[in-house]
Design an enzyme around this catalytic site. Sequence first.
Site: not given
Length: 226
Positions: A66, A68, A79, A191
């Site tokens: 989701d 920031y 990202f 991740h």
Amino acid sequence: MSDCIPESWRPVLAPVLATPEARRLGGWLKAEEAAGKTVYPPRGCRLRALELTPLDEVRAVILGQDPYHGPGQAMGLCFSVPQGEAIPPSLRNIHKELTSDLGLAPPSHGDLSGWARQGVLLLNNTLTVEAGRAGSHAGRGWDAVTDACVAAVAAREEPSVFILWGSHAQGKAKRIEGLREGRHCVIASPHPSPLSAHRGFFGSRPFSRANEFLVSIGRGRIDWSS
């Protein structure tokens, strides 16, 4: 919401956005904002990934969870943060792997728009979030929209690369048709967050592997330095 869908994605998303679930999502978002809650990214940026990367130009897909949830960070690309914003830890680790993999100097900013304009779909699973509350809009209806996007890319004749960082992104793999036939290239690793990057993200070489596949099928290499 349907009026904001970029042209190339409308045939895919129009049926999804016509459902009662999607209408409830739109109404809920309006109510949240009317109640004074801050929602990121701001209106006009929430479908930025689809705007910068038309469906017929997708060569690679990177999936996030989701947006920031801090002020000024979310820009509608997973990202990515606007130029001038501090680079978040996960993105800094992505830059480290980029340097290790391709020998490129670490970028001085966190804006990944250059990737998106080359056909890298930077798609979060959930496209909005309440300020200061990570994951707060999960389960509200965005999954159907982003599942449809992933499935549409996977259904195309042209093979693509799916870069799946972390278990959440890898859960989307079930939406990717054609994997049994080996049509697409799937690059999965932990991740890039500080908690998991050392468990296999570092050294996974996603950027060179993606380019090797794209060149092998005649779709050209991505300039990851931009």
